[in-house]
Design an enzyme around this catalytic site. Structure first.
Site, PDB file in Angstrom:
ATOM      1  N   SER A 146       0.822  -1.215   0.000  1.00  0.00           N
ATOM      2  CA  SER A 146       0.000   0.000   0.000  1.00  0.00           C
ATOM      3  C   SER A 146       0.856   1.265   0.000  1.00  0.00           C
ATOM      4  CB  SER A 146      -0.904   0.031   1.227  1.00  0.00           C
ATOM      5  OG  SER A 146      -1.675  -1.136   1.307  1.00  0.00           O
TER       6      SER A 146
HETATM    7  N1  SAH Z   1      -0.349  -5.166   4.040  1.00  0.00           N
HETATM    8  C1  SAH Z   1       0.415  -5.494   2.856  1.00  0.00           C
HETATM    9  C2  SAH Z   1      -0.286  -5.151   1.562  1.00  0.00           C
HETATM   10  C3  SAH Z   1      -1.562  -5.855   1.426  1.00  0.00           C
HETATM   11  S1  SAH Z   1      -2.096  -6.201  -0.211  1.00  0.00           S
HETATM   12  C4  SAH Z   1       1.782  -4.857   2.891  1.00  0.00           C
HETATM   13  O1  SAH Z   1       2.113  -4.140   3.845  1.00  0.00           O
HETATM   14  O2  SAH Z   1       2.553  -5.099   1.954  1.00  0.00           O
HETATM   15  C5  SAH Z   1      -3.390  -7.289   0.272  1.00  0.00           C
HETATM   16  C6  SAH Z   1      -2.918  -8.693   0.588  1.00  0.00           C
HETATM   17  O3  SAH Z   1      -4.044  -9.392   1.104  1.00  0.00           O
HETATM   18  C7  SAH Z   1      -2.454  -9.480  -0.636  1.00  0.00           C
HETATM   19  O4  SAH Z   1      -1.170  -9.959  -0.421  1.00  0.00           O
HETATM   20  C8  SAH Z   1      -3.482 -10.592  -0.747  1.00  0.00           C
HETATM   21  O5  SAH Z   1      -2.954 -11.802  -1.234  1.00  0.00           O
HETATM   22  C9  SAH Z   1      -3.951 -10.733   0.675  1.00  0.00           C
HETATM   23  N2  SAH Z   1      -5.273 -11.344   0.852  1.00  0.00           N
HETATM   24  C10 SAH Z   1      -6.376 -11.228   0.074  1.00  0.00           C
HETATM   25  N3  SAH Z   1      -7.390 -11.923   0.594  1.00  0.00           N
HETATM   26  C11 SAH Z   1      -6.932 -12.499   1.738  1.00  0.00           C
HETATM   27  C12 SAH Z   1      -7.517 -13.346   2.720  1.00  0.00           C
HETATM   28  N4  SAH Z   1      -8.784 -13.743   2.662  1.00  0.00           N
HETATM   29  N5  SAH Z   1      -6.742 -13.738   3.755  1.00  0.00           N
HETATM   30  C13 SAH Z   1      -5.451 -13.357   3.863  1.00  0.00           C
HETATM   31  N6  SAH Z   1      -4.843 -12.553   2.960  1.00  0.00           N
HETATM   32  C14 SAH Z   1      -5.574 -12.134   1.902  1.00  0.00           C
END
Ligand code: SAH
Length: 234
Positions: free
Chosen positions: A85
């Protein structure tokens, strides 16, 4: 005042472009500038959050070929179609969850591990769940290597939360949900806060602040429109 502000902003803008023969600014300098120009200039005021953002080496959480862009004002790809993000959004969600030194917090969507690293400097323990195995493994190794030892990660579906580690003082969902997952409400402590982007469309959501009152009732406030990758149901 306004003239002085405009002048100082334009000076900053000039300083952002290295002159010929000058070496590129160090990552530390870029990080300081990021805090000043992207966070303090907006609504990030919590000094602990600002310090954490000034400390965590974001360039070590992006693919090596994007290192030079790590401190720019936007999200970046991290592989598997996912993104780290924008720094401002990381800082905003961290500030909204109101982290305290004795808190145990849960993050859904480990991604690169960057948000978890920022939280780890402000809380006692961070639990973080990632559904995509390659990202989860990479983040796990990275967090260990960089010494963020109070972060525990797990590969799995964050929709179900982490019941064995519950209840949590704070929960951050860093992917866009279509509804607030009931398991996460259950795993929030009375007095705890959950920050979660919720929206019907895949591409835009409203960042919501969900507060569980001491009697268990929820108070939900809309903060701002945001754009996150979707939270997968499976
Ligand atoms: N917080 C992260 C960025 C998040 S991007 C950082 O600091 O880099 C969102 C992430 O959520 C992605 O990697 C995606 O694979 C994950 N995601 C999506 N659905 C999810 C779920 N149900 N459970 C766990 N992770 C999930």
């Amino acid at each position: 005042m306004r003239i002085w502000l405009a002048l100082s902003l334009s000076l900053c803008a000039c300083a952002a472009i290295p002159m010929q023969g000058e070496t590129a600014p160090s990552f530390e300098k870029l990080r300081k500038r990021m805090v000043l120009e992207q966070l303090q200039s907006r609504d990030i005021t919590d000094p602990r959050v600002l310090r954490a953002m000034e400390t965590v080496p974001r360039h070590l959480f992006v693919p090596p070929e994007l290192e030079a862009q790590a401190y720019t004002d936007g999200p970046l790809p991290i592989g598997e179609g996912q993104t780290i993000s924008q720094p401002y959004i990381v800082a905003l969600m961290t500030q909204l969850v109101r982290p305290e030194k004795d808190h145990k917090v849960l993050e859904i969507g480990t991604g690169s591990g960057y948000q978890a690293a920022v939280l780890s400097l402000l809380c006692r323990e961070v639990f973080s769940i990632e559904i995509l195995e390659p990202l989860a493994r990479q983040a796990q190794q990275r967090l260990q290597r960089l010494g963020y030892l109070n972060v525990r990660t797990r590969i799995g579906n964050g929709y179900q939360g982490w019941p064995e580690a519950a209840p949590f003082d704070g929960i951050l969902v860093t992917a866009g949900a279509t509804e607030i997952p009931p398991a996460l409400i259950e795993q929030l402590k009375p007095g705890g806060r959950m920050i979660i982007p919720v929206g019907a469309s895949l591409n835009t959501q409203i960042l919501k602040v969900v507060e569980k009152k001491s009697d268990g009732k929820l108070e939900i406030k809309d903060y701002s429109p945001v754009r996150f990758v979707p939270l997968r149901k499976q």
